[in-house]
Motif scaffolding. Structure first.
Motif, mmCIF file in Angstrom:
data_model
loop_
_atom_site.group_PDB
_atom_site.id
_atom_site.type_symbol
_atom_site.label_atom_id
_atom_site.label_comp_id
_atom_site.label_asym_id
_atom_site.label_seq_id
_atom_site.Cartn_x
_atom_site.Cartn_y
_atom_site.Cartn_z
ATOM 1 N N VAL A 79 0.860 -1.244 0.009
ATOM 2 C CA VAL A 79 -0.034 -0.213 0.038
ATOM 3 C C VAL A 79 0.873 1.149 -0.175
ATOM 4 O O VAL A 79 1.820 1.470 0.760
ATOM 5 N N THR A 80 0.786 2.301 -0.875
ATOM 6 C CA THR A 80 1.385 3.308 -1.048
ATOM 7 C C THR A 80 1.479 4.396 0.276
ATOM 8 O O THR A 80 0.220 4.484 1.075
ATOM 9 N N LEU A 81 2.327 4.802 0.682
ATOM 10 C CA LEU A 81 2.681 5.826 1.889
ATOM 11 C C LEU A 81 2.684 7.399 1.384
ATOM 12 O O LEU A 81 3.040 7.348 0.226
ATOM 13 N N ASP A 82 2.385 8.079 2.247
ATOM 14 C CA ASP A 82 2.355 9.426 2.343
ATOM 15 C C ASP A 82 3.854 9.893 2.427
ATOM 16 O O ASP A 82 4.015 10.815 3.069
ATOM 17 N N ARG A 83 4.821 9.500 1.657
ATOM 18 C CA ARG A 83 6.291 9.806 1.722
ATOM 19 C C ARG A 83 6.843 9.615 0.033
ATOM 20 O O ARG A 83 6.318 8.638 -0.664
ATOM 21 N N THR A 84 7.723 10.585 -0.418
ATOM 22 C CA THR A 84 8.229 10.378 -1.440
ATOM 23 C C THR A 84 9.876 10.036 -1.145
ATOM 24 O O THR A 84 10.297 10.714 -0.226
ATOM 25 N N SER A 85 10.567 9.809 -2.373
ATOM 26 C CA SER A 85 11.951 9.604 -2.152
ATOM 27 C C SER A 85 12.681 10.769 -1.891
ATOM 28 O O SER A 85 12.153 12.203 -2.241
ATOM 29 N N VAL A 86 14.115 10.988 -1.436
ATOM 30 C CA VAL A 86 14.601 12.183 -1.150
ATOM 31 C C VAL A 86 14.907 12.883 -2.554
ATOM 32 O O VAL A 86 15.068 13.794 -2.494
ATOM 33 N N ALA A 87 15.195 12.182 -3.503
ATOM 34 C CA ALA A 87 15.315 12.662 -4.887
ATOM 35 C C ALA A 87 14.302 13.428 -5.344
ATOM 36 O O ALA A 87 14.158 13.956 -6.223
ATOM 37 N N GLY A 88 13.023 13.117 -4.762
ATOM 38 C CA GLY A 88 11.767 14.000 -5.065
ATOM 39 C C GLY A 88 11.012 13.268 -6.029
ATOM 40 O O GLY A 88 9.870 13.721 -6.477
ATOM 41 N N GLY A 89 11.351 11.982 -6.416
ATOM 42 C CA GLY A 89 10.564 11.118 -7.306
ATOM 43 C C GLY A 89 10.236 10.077 -6.823
ATOM 44 O O GLY A 89 10.849 9.310 -5.927
ATOM 45 N N GLY A 90 9.294 9.125 -7.192
ATOM 46 C CA GLY A 90 8.635 7.747 -6.661
ATOM 47 C C GLY A 90 7.999 7.861 -5.336
ATOM 48 O O GLY A 90 7.510 9.047 -4.748
ATOM 49 N N THR A 91 7.503 6.757 -4.891
ATOM 50 C CA THR A 91 6.414 6.557 -3.848
ATOM 51 C C THR A 91 7.240 5.641 -2.904
ATOM 52 O O THR A 91 7.401 4.278 -3.398
ATOM 53 N N PHE A 92 7.122 5.472 -1.766
ATOM 54 C CA PHE A 92 7.217 4.595 -0.600
ATOM 55 C C PHE A 92 6.140 3.779 -0.639
ATOM 56 O O PHE A 92 4.751 3.926 -0.607
#
Length: 364
Positions: free
Chosen positions: A183-196
């Motif tokens: 399940v997708t979280l309300d967090r993105t990677s440090v690089a600013g793209g993608g989803t945790f």
């Protein structure tokens, strides 16, 4: 006049030229062989691609098996606990026999459409079909995602009594498997793209795509077992584990307000191209003699307490039709029954085993 030194150089040059010529000939042969192999490979790929494109044009190239079950069998249960166990038996049968879709049709409802969410429906609605659909949906979701994806509901109070489905997509915390549900979280990677994504491990993984939080996704985990943030993974179609590795990846649950909506609201392009109704009044054919034609989407239907005949009579959209007009085949899958009645949950296990060989013979 050539000197001895010049003669030596000339002979050496001739030997080198001959060796180079042999090498060039060998290379030419190797290149010719490689070109031949490459042409054959390209031809095979082109042929395979044409076949795949043909399959996609005709409806995806993946066979599916769906079962439709009348919700009124839940209404016959003597308690909520027994109703939960009954729904759990159907979930187990669907998993054991690799069913792709479970449709629960409400043979007690008066509605003509199924535009209703099984979770948003009023809790005062005591429909057996909705009850069963909720239990089936809950059981298919991996255990580590249920708290996030499943709302609290009174119909789920006895689910702790049910045995787990233990399907491949219900991965354990210590397992490293090629794919995991998350399940997708309300967090993105440090690089600013993608989803945790929470995939049930001790740490969330990052995928390339960007999604809003709270969505269920299938993640290709790859061979690298690192959970570091820089190890980016990919969200894939839910059907990929089955297509690429033959892994059974659970069933979809669909609620239908009546039996005609089972067909009208089919999610597959072109609908079910072959359908089978089951009843003690159906044709008696041994599974070894039964021939099912090659199909894209097969539907097997199980009636309520009074059978499919009554379900059809109660459906206003099917007035004047009989069961043999609605289904491609109408079969008795247990012709020598000792009991006067076979319960629907028993009929599902009996019938799905009965259809195993005919379905295998009808594989595309």
């Amino acid at each position: 006049m050539e000197t001895p030194v010049t003669k030596k150089k000339t002979k050496k040059m001739k030997r080198e030229e001959m060796e180079q010529q042999r090498t060039d000939e060998s290379v030419d042969v190797d290149e010719a062989a490689a070109t031949s192999v490459e042409k054959k490979t390209k031809k095979k790929k082109r042929r395979r691609g044409e076949e795949e494109n043909g399959e996609e044009a005709e409806g995806g190239g993946v066979q599916t098996v769906s079962i439709a079950v009348a919700g009124s069998i839940i209404d016959n249960a003597q308690s909520s606990e027994l109703a939960t166990r009954l729904a759990g038996q159907i979930a187990r049968a669907a998993t054991i026999f690799r069913i792709d879709e479970v449709i629960v049709f409400d043979d007690q409802a008066k509605a003509t459409t199924s535009n209703i969410s099984i979770w948003d429906a009023d809790e005062k609605n005591k429909s057996g079909a909705l009850f069963m659909a909720r239990i089936l949906n809950y059981l298919d979701i991996p255990q580590y995602l249920r708290r996030t994806l499943v709302p609290r509901h009174n119909d789920l109070r006895h689910v702790g009594l049910l045995p787990p489905l233990d399907a491949p997509h219900h991965a354990r915390k210590h397992e490293w498997v090629p794919y995991r549900e998350g399940v997708t979280l309300d967090r993105t990677s440090v690089a600013g793209g993608g989803t945790f994504v929470d995939v049930g491990l001790h740490k969330a993984v990052c995928i390339q795509q960007t999604f809003e939080p709270g969505l269920r996704v299938t993640v290709a985990m790859g061979s690298k077992r690192s959970l570091e943030d820089d190890c980016i993974r990919q969200a894939v179609d839910r059907s990929e584990p089955n297509k690429k590795m033959g892994l059974y990846w659970g069933y979809n649950v669909r609620y239908s307000s009546n039996i005609s909506c089972v067909f009208k609201e089919c999610p597959y392009q072109g609908g079910y191209d072959y359908s089978i109704g089951t009843s003690e009044h159906g044709d008696k054919i041994s599974s070894g003699d039964l021939e099912i034609p090659k199909f894209r989407h097969l539907l097997i239907a199980f009636g309520g307490l009074a059978g499919l005949e009554e379900n059809i009579e109660q459906d206003g959209d099917l007035m004047g039709k009989n069961v043999t007009q609605l289904f491609s085949r109408y079969l008795n899958t247990c012709p020598k029954q000792g009991s006067r009645t076979i319960r629907t949950e028993e009929a599902i296990f009996i019938s799905l085993q009965y259809f195993q060989d005919p379905i295998q013979r009808a594989t595309i």
